[in-house]
Design a protein around this motif. Structure first.
Motif, PDB file in Angstrom:
ATOM      1  N   LYS A 189     -18.181  39.310  74.937  1.00 51.45           N
ATOM      2  CA  LYS A 189     -19.407  39.268  74.586  1.00 51.45           C
ATOM      3  C   LYS A 189     -19.787  39.236  73.339  1.00 51.45           C
ATOM      4  CE  LYS A 189     -23.578  41.930  73.285  1.00 51.45           C
ATOM      5  NZ  LYS A 189     -23.139  42.980  71.999  1.00 51.45           N
ATOM      6  N   TYR A 239     -21.623  35.681  71.513  1.00 49.46           N
ATOM      7  CA  TYR A 239     -23.049  35.953  71.136  1.00 49.46           C
ATOM      8  C   TYR A 239     -22.538  36.028  69.668  1.00 49.46           C
ATOM      9  CZ  TYR A 239     -27.130  38.507  69.433  1.00 49.46           C
ATOM     10  OH  TYR A 239     -27.888  38.775  69.218  1.00 49.46           O
ATOM     11  N   ASN A 249     -32.668  37.663  72.833  1.00 53.04           N
ATOM     12  CA  ASN A 249     -32.884  38.415  74.151  1.00 53.04           C
ATOM     13  C   ASN A 249     -31.562  38.095  74.798  1.00 53.04           C
ATOM     14  OD1 ASN A 249     -35.687  38.962  73.983  1.00 53.04           O
ATOM     15  ND2 ASN A 249     -36.194  37.300  74.540  1.00 53.04           N
ATOM     16  N   LEU A 250     -31.289  37.338  74.838  1.00 51.20           N
ATOM     17  CA  LEU A 250     -29.372  37.051  75.929  1.00 51.20           C
ATOM     18  C   LEU A 250     -28.628  38.043  74.997  1.00 51.20           C
ATOM     19  CD1 LEU A 250     -26.948  35.223  77.460  1.00 51.20           C
ATOM     20  CD2 LEU A 250     -26.071  33.903  74.712  1.00 51.20           C
ATOM     21  N   ARG A 278     -29.771  41.155  73.305  1.00 52.67           N
ATOM     22  CA  ARG A 278     -29.956  41.688  74.870  1.00 52.67           C
ATOM     23  C   ARG A 278     -29.746  42.375  75.532  1.00 52.67           C
ATOM     24  NH1 ARG A 278     -34.210  41.617  70.340  1.00 52.67           N
ATOM     25  NH2 ARG A 278     -35.524  39.951  72.047  1.00 52.67           N
ATOM     26  N   ASN A 279     -29.959  41.115  76.638  1.00 53.26           N
ATOM     27  CA  ASN A 279     -29.661  40.999  78.249  1.00 53.26           C
ATOM     28  C   ASN A 279     -27.902  41.089  78.324  1.00 53.26           C
ATOM     29  OD1 ASN A 279     -31.622  40.772  79.141  1.00 53.26           O
ATOM     30  ND2 ASN A 279     -31.529  38.912  78.796  1.00 53.26           N
ATOM     31  N   LEU A 280     -27.360  40.548  77.365  1.00 54.14           N
ATOM     32  CA  LEU A 280     -25.105  40.810  77.892  1.00 54.14           C
ATOM     33  C   LEU A 280     -25.487  42.544  76.993  1.00 54.14           C
ATOM     34  CD1 LEU A 280     -25.054  38.246  75.483  1.00 54.14           C
ATOM     35  CD2 LEU A 280     -24.306  38.440  78.570  1.00 54.14           C
ATOM     36  N   ASP A 281     -26.224  43.224  76.526  1.00 51.20           N
ATOM     37  CA  ASP A 281     -25.817  44.892  75.617  1.00 51.20           C
ATOM     38  C   ASP A 281     -25.882  45.524  77.253  1.00 51.20           C
ATOM     39  OD1 ASP A 281     -24.534  44.308  73.587  1.00 51.20           O
ATOM     40  OD2 ASP A 281     -26.563  44.035  72.586  1.00 51.20           O
ATOM     41  N   LEU A 282     -27.778  45.111  77.893  1.00 51.68           N
ATOM     42  CA  LEU A 282     -27.536  46.193  78.900  1.00 51.68           C
ATOM     43  C   LEU A 282     -26.715  45.458  80.301  1.00 51.68           C
ATOM     44  CD1 LEU A 282     -29.803  47.440  80.337  1.00 51.68           C
ATOM     45  CD2 LEU A 282     -31.141  45.570  80.680  1.00 51.68           C
ATOM     46  N   ALA A 283     -26.373  44.156  80.565  1.00 52.91           N
ATOM     47  CA  ALA A 283     -25.336  44.288  81.984  1.00 52.91           C
ATOM     48  C   ALA A 283     -23.877  45.005  81.602  1.00 52.91           C
ATOM     49  CB  ALA A 283     -25.198  42.655  81.816  1.00 52.91           C
TER      50      ALA A 283
END
Length: 399
Positions: free
Chosen positions: A40, A44, A259-260, A262-267
């Protein structure tokens, strides 16, 4: 306490199978999470690096034929979201000819208003009377830093052409400035516009025309750079609302990358949370069963004079030892997996960019988190050891 720690470590080494099981449980959870976090970060960082390497990602240009004054640019410069700000003249007059002083060849080029602080310059300075060229323009005219050039333009209703002398201070690589372009101070572009508007410029040999003292400087647009990627969208919105205009920027692309991330962090957080629940259950039951198996040993230690309240240290020390060994094994396996991934997929990454990366801060946080985690799970088992009555435990064993 020192004796208890020594006994705990010796007992842990004697029970090698239990140690291997705990280490395997830790590594089985940690290694996939480390690889996911590393990939990630690498992907990123590559996307962000690609945006940051292109200064146009931070750029906002006003659209259409607007009317701005120097005071408007000063106002925008004062906003916390704004970095470099410059005015723009009418795009109709941006096309000029460029030639080296004393040279015969010339090329048409686009004038771009710039100055020190422009992200396009990549830290270079640009003062009055200076110019920075694109690689394409410099190559076609065989120019390098230090060359003296002239920016030439002419109008059908003017008796003479305008020739503005400039000094080349740098040549930008193609990824910084494409095509045939020339970066210079806004004053140069303003002088070209004044020439087309039929003003006299006696310092350049153009005596006929209106008096420059009567001229009111008015600019068609602004060229603005956000301080960082996260401020691009707020700055664009603020400019449009303040001046009631349309602007152009790569806001959608930048927002998609952010946004990608943030979404990777959330996942990753969700995956780590689920894995932590399973790890906690495995460790709690593992340490609990170990304490249950060693109740007689702990009871004997208590009867030998060790305070019952201090017996909780026994499983905690063993848990910390398992955690340290598990971390060492996990990072060893992670490094091996990272090398394999780099060998397989490094070709799809930008030059000099790694696919799997972990920062020292992240490594420190992971290590501290794992040790706190195993200590917390061991405390559940330690409470049972501290509350056990040694005499009752021995009587149960004798029965």
């Amino acid at each position: 306490m020192k004796l208890l720690a020594s006994l705990a470590l010796k007992d842990l080494l004697r029970e090698r199978m239990q140690l291997l099981c705990n280490v395997a449980v830790l590594a089985g959870v940690l290694v996939p999470l480390l690889v996911l976090l590393g990939v990630k970060n690498g992907v990123y960082d590559a996307l962000i690096g690609r945006l940051l390497s292109d200064p146009a990602a931070l750029q906002i240009d006003t659209s259409g034929n607007q009317s701005f004054r120097a005071e408007d640019a000063e106002e925008v410069r004062g906003w916390p979201e704004a970095g470099f700000v410059t005015l723009k003249t009418r795009s109709l007059f941006d096309f000029v000819n460029v030639r080296e002083v004393g040279g015969r060849g010339k090329r048409d080029a686009i004038l771009v208003p710039s100055g020190t602080g422009d992200p396009t310059l990549d830290g270079r300075t640009l003062g009055p009377g200076e110019a920075i060229l694109s690689a394409g323009l410099a190559e076609q005219l065989s120019l390098a830093a230090g060359a003296e050039i002239q920016v030439i333009t002419q109008a059908s209703d003017r008796p003479r052409q305008l020739a503005l002398p400039l000094t080349v201070v740098a040549v930008l690589p193609p990824e910084r400035l494409a095509g045939r372009a020339l970066l210079t101070d806004i004053a140069v572009l303003d002088m070209v516009e004044a020439f087309y508007d039929a003003y006299a410029l006696p310092e350049y040999g153009i005596a006929q025309g209106r008096d420059m003292a009567e001229r009111v400087a008015d600019f068609e647009g602004m060229r603005v750079f956000a301080r960082d990627l996260t401020l691009l969208a707020p700055l664009q919105t603020r400019i449009e609302q303040r001046f009631n205009i349309r602007t152009e920027a790569r806001t959608a692309e930048v927002a998609g990358v952010l946004n990608l991330g943030r979404n990777l962090d959330l996942a990753l957080v969700l995956t780590a949370s689920v894995a932590s629940i399973g790890l906690a259950a495995a460790l709690v039951f593992g340490f609990w069963s170990e304490v249950a198996r060693k109740r007689r040993v702990l009871a004997t230690l208590a009867l030998m004079g060790l305070p019952s309240a201090s017996l909780w240290v026994f499983p905690v020390i063993q848990a910390l030892a398992c955690g340290l060994i598990g971390l060492a094994v996990s990072f060893g396996l992670f490094l091996g997996a990272a090398r394999v991934a780099e060998a397989l997929f490094a070709g799809g990454m930008p030059e000099g960019q790694r696919l799997v990366t972990l920062s020292p801060v992240e490594i420190g946080i992971i290590c501290a988190g794992v040790l706190v985690f195993v200590t917390a799970t061991a405390l559940f088992a330690a409470r049972a050891a501290a509350r056990a009555d040694p005499a009752s435990v021995l009587r149960e064993g004798a029965a």
